[in-house]
Design an enzyme around this catalytic site. Structure first.
Site, PDB file in Angstrom:
ATOM      1  CG  ASP A 108      -1.845   1.127   1.327  1.00  0.00           C
ATOM      2  OD1 ASP A 108      -2.372   1.501   0.276  1.00  0.00           O
ATOM      3  OD2 ASP A 108      -2.065   1.653   2.432  1.00  0.00           O
ATOM      4  CE  LYS A 230     -13.559  14.906   3.055  1.00  0.00           C
ATOM      5  NZ  LYS A 230     -12.941  15.448   4.226  1.00  0.00           N
TER       6      LYS A 230
END
Length: 451
Positions: A108, A230
């Protein structure tokens, strides 16, 4: 859904468990063959069943290594002890050997390859990219609207124990991106006070599936409701039909959309995570005070919104990460970045970390000032490195992904969901790789469990 994915996974046998099983079958086969041969030989020579049986049992038992398990356990314990000295804790002894035979690491980005210390670096509004220290536009309507939206649409909060400390040193409960925005807005706009004055009435939390978050607030000044969305800027933009400018709202034409996307890519090229904002003032006639918002049934508009702007944050790569990745490569281990970030941000960080060193189709598109989709297929096929997005993964079959993994020497996966991270790991495993996964987010858990 993620919990369901994790619990439904079958644990694979570790490489050493497979080898021991294979070795024991082999030894047993050899022992029985020799046992039978000696049984026949002794029986022919001595004509005694009893002697032949004794020889056969003796040969079989002599060939079975009773000390094998003990020896292996001791060796692995010593190895685990060595690893502990290097701050590596093995949960099971077999994991020690699996770690040694790893041939592919799927990592990641946020908090693993990077420091997980996000800081706001740029604001984008009114078609201008502004530095975080540029306060010349504070009074501009678009800048003020962006700051208001960013201050209100937040889940992160300051920890009660540190409220008496300066803002820079306060502890924040929330993820790295939200913490960065909260800290910046608190210093420049007193975000906490803004939130108290305009309370949150409803919320659709962020999900890695649809990549946006929505909050609805009761505004004190106008006594009406205000909706803010958002999320990933290119996703948020699809819900908008107009864009805020200092001269008023302007309709989003294909040309305007292209210009906005170019600005997002400019920010992403600097290795920054970009978060887009859009809003809509809900009319009091339809949504009077006291209106019950239902986030399941969605009894409020989520289209025809006004695009406000974007905030970008920088999360620097960890110290000496490049050396670590170079060492892995020397050892013949492939390091692949798998992230939920924008592909251009992922590529910029991959370059800084050293997981991608060769040119990609994105570089060709930047150099020739064209869209990625306009890169001719014959040129795209020449590249040895690639950035594969979640949208592309959705259209790929297992064989397509296997072909891509075999074809490209360096790959970064961007805008991936938890299911896709799992799919990537499973495909690498089917190519006979021993896969290791590193990640600290909930969305990494299915892939972690599978590896």
């Amino acid at each position: 859904k993620i919990a369901g994915l994790v619990t439904g996974l079958e644990k694979e046998e570790t490489p050493i468990a497979k080898e021991i099983t294979h070795f024991i079958k082999l030894i047993c086969g050899v022992a029985f063959v020799f046992g039978v041969i000696f049984f026949l030989m002794v029986f022919i020579i001595q004509k005694s069943w009893l002697s032949a049986m004794q020889y056969m049992l003796g040969i079989i038992l002599a060939n079975v290594p009773e000390g094998l398990i003990v020896t292996l356990t001791v060796c692995m314990t010593l190895s685990a002890n060595q690893l502990k000295k290097k701050n590596c804790l093995a949960k099971t002894l077999q994991a020690v050997e699996t770690l040694g035979s790893t041939s592919c690491i799927c990592s990641d980005k946020t908090g693993t390859l990077t420091e997980n210390q996000m800081n706001v670096s740029h604001l984008f509004c009114n078609f201008k990219i502004l530095g975080k220290a540029d306060h010349a536009h504070v009074a501009d309507p678009t800048y003020a609207t962006l700051c208001l939206a960013a201050s209100l649409n937040l889940k992160a909060v300051f920890s009660h124990e540190t409220l008496d400390q300066p803002i820079e040193k306060r502890k924040i409960m929330g993820d790295a991106s939200e913490s960065a925005i909260l800290r910046y807005m608190e210093i420049n706009r007193s975000a906490t006070q803004t939130q108290e004055e305009n309370p949150k009435e409803a919320e659709i939390p962020f999900s890695s599936a649809y990549k946006y978050q929505v909050t609805i607030h009761r505004m004190q000044a106008t006594q009406s409701y205000y909706l803010i969305m958002k999320g990933a800027p290119e996703i948020v933009l699809e819900y908008c039909t107009s864009v805020h400018t200092d001269e008023g709202d302007q309709p989003i034409t294909p040309q305007v959309k292209k210009e906005l996307k170019e600005n997002f890519i400019k920010l992403a090229n600097m290795g920054e995570r970009v978060i887009g904002y859009c809003d809509i003032k809900l009319p009091v006639t339809e949504y009077s005070l006291g209106y019950k918002f239902d986030t399941q049934q969605r009894n409020f508009p989520l289209e025809d919104l006004n695009f406000v702007g974007a905030i970008s944050m920088i999360d620097p790569p960890r110290h000496e990460i490049e050396k670590s990745i170079a060492l892995c490569r020397q050892a013949g281990i492939r390091v692949i970045m798998v992230t939920g970030d924008h592909p251009v941000t992922a590529l910029a960080i991959s370059r800084q970390c050293g997981t991608i060193t060769l040119p990609t189709a994105y570089d060709y598109a930047f150099e020739h000032h064209i869209e990625l989709s306009d890169v001719p297929p014959h040129i795209r096929n020449q590249f040895q490195a690639a950035v594969i997005t979640g949208d592309e993964l959705r259209k790929m079959s297992v064989n397509d992904l296997k072909a891509a993994q075999s074809k490209y020497a360096e790959i970064t996966f961007a805008r991936t969901s938890p299911q896709q991270k799992l799919f990537i790991v499973e495909t690498y495993q089917s190519l006979k790789h021993v896969v290791a996964v590193t990640g600290d987010g909930v969305n990494d858990s299915p892939a972690l469990k599978k590896a």
